[in-house]
Design an enzyme around this catalytic site. Sequence first.
Site, short mmCIF file in Angstrom:
data_model
loop_
_atom_site.label_atom_id
_atom_site.label_comp_id
_atom_site.label_asym_id
_atom_site.label_seq_id
_atom_site.Cartn_x
_atom_site.Cartn_y
_atom_site.Cartn_z
N LYS A 111 0.90 -1.33 -0.47
CA LYS A 111 -0.17 0.20 -0.09
C LYS A 111 1.22 1.90 0.02
CE LYS A 111 -4.28 -1.06 0.24
NZ LYS A 111 -4.51 -2.44 0.81
N LYS A 195 -4.02 -14.39 -10.10
CA LYS A 195 -5.01 -14.81 -9.60
C LYS A 195 -6.43 -13.80 -10.26
CE LYS A 195 -4.63 -15.26 -5.48
NZ LYS A 195 -5.21 -15.64 -3.79
N LYS A 198 -10.37 -9.20 -7.63
CA LYS A 198 -11.95 -8.21 -7.46
C LYS A 198 -10.89 -6.76 -7.38
CE LYS A 198 -12.98 -8.94 -3.01
NZ LYS A 198 -13.74 -8.58 -2.33
#
Length: 335
Positions: A111, A195, A198
């Site tokens: 982050k 992968k 979302k």
Amino acid sequence: MKTVLSGMRATSRLHLGNYFGAAANWLRMQEEYNCYFFVADLHALTTDHDPSALNHHAKTIFAHYLGLGLNPEKCTLYIQSDVPEIAELYLVLNMFANKGELEKTASFKEKARKKGQSLNAGLLTYPVLMAADILIHRADFVPVGKDQEQHLEMTRTFGNRFNHVYKTDLFPEPQAFAYSESLVKIFALDGSGQKMSKSDHNTNNTIFLTDSDDEIRKKLKKAKTDKGPQEKNSPFTQEIKGLFELMTGVSSPETLQAFMADYANCAIRYGDFKAQLATDVIDFIAPKREEILSWQSDEVRMKRIAQLGADKARESARKTLNAMRDVMGMHYFKD
Ligand code: TRP
């Protein structure tokens, strides 16, 4: 009976990767363990502050849990912020987390690398909140993916430090857990080898459990393939491997075998392969989608279950906090 606990952040919706990587395991676990599954809405606050989005996402994820078959009579289903005891444990566990180790957490460093992301203290202490989620029910097993294992390791560290300082065995060491044989890996449809996710900016790479038949067909039509096998028994390229993995999850073994044989003989036609895959994905998803959408449109029913779940979770949580306050010397006055 052993206690299992897991949760998903209240963001976005679930996709096939979430199904095979998490939900499918949970469905089995609810039959065998004392399970707690929750929607991590407080964790979503580390990055998003849009009230209507949070509200929508939390309910959406909850509807997914129910629609996929998590059964409130077999497991405890709740929304994290409905159990304020978690916040109290989080506060105490913060005293057992070092700033340095939090800064070194992989998820935090990632982050921090992303420009424009404000680095609030909640983001730094994300693993502490997750530890509180787990330790509040003194969970034994936590079904999570590889990306969460460091957080689980930190959970054990914080719990052990507490135990050591207060000379108690209040917090057990939670272990990662999965039914290894059931792990079908679901890749993004662009053949990147990532992968399914979302947060993929290209939603064409991700098949959501609420996608319509048309959307599913379109996404699979666009899914990346290669030139086709040039020699017999060629190894799969990443693109094709991803599609076969998906087929392993949704198609019958006979269908899978037939296309594998065609591939090995260089007789495969990707158009047919993807069309079959689309049909099977649709058959797999459609009944789940209908259930999820039906739950989503019935807030009265969801509210009742969330209330019941919160009551059960709070009862378990209060026991832990009582024992915790006891060893910490925080029961001040005799009754
Ligand atoms: N951090 C998890 C994720 O991003 C979500 C989560 C929050 C969680 N608390 C948890 C998972 C406790 C397992 C147990 O996927």
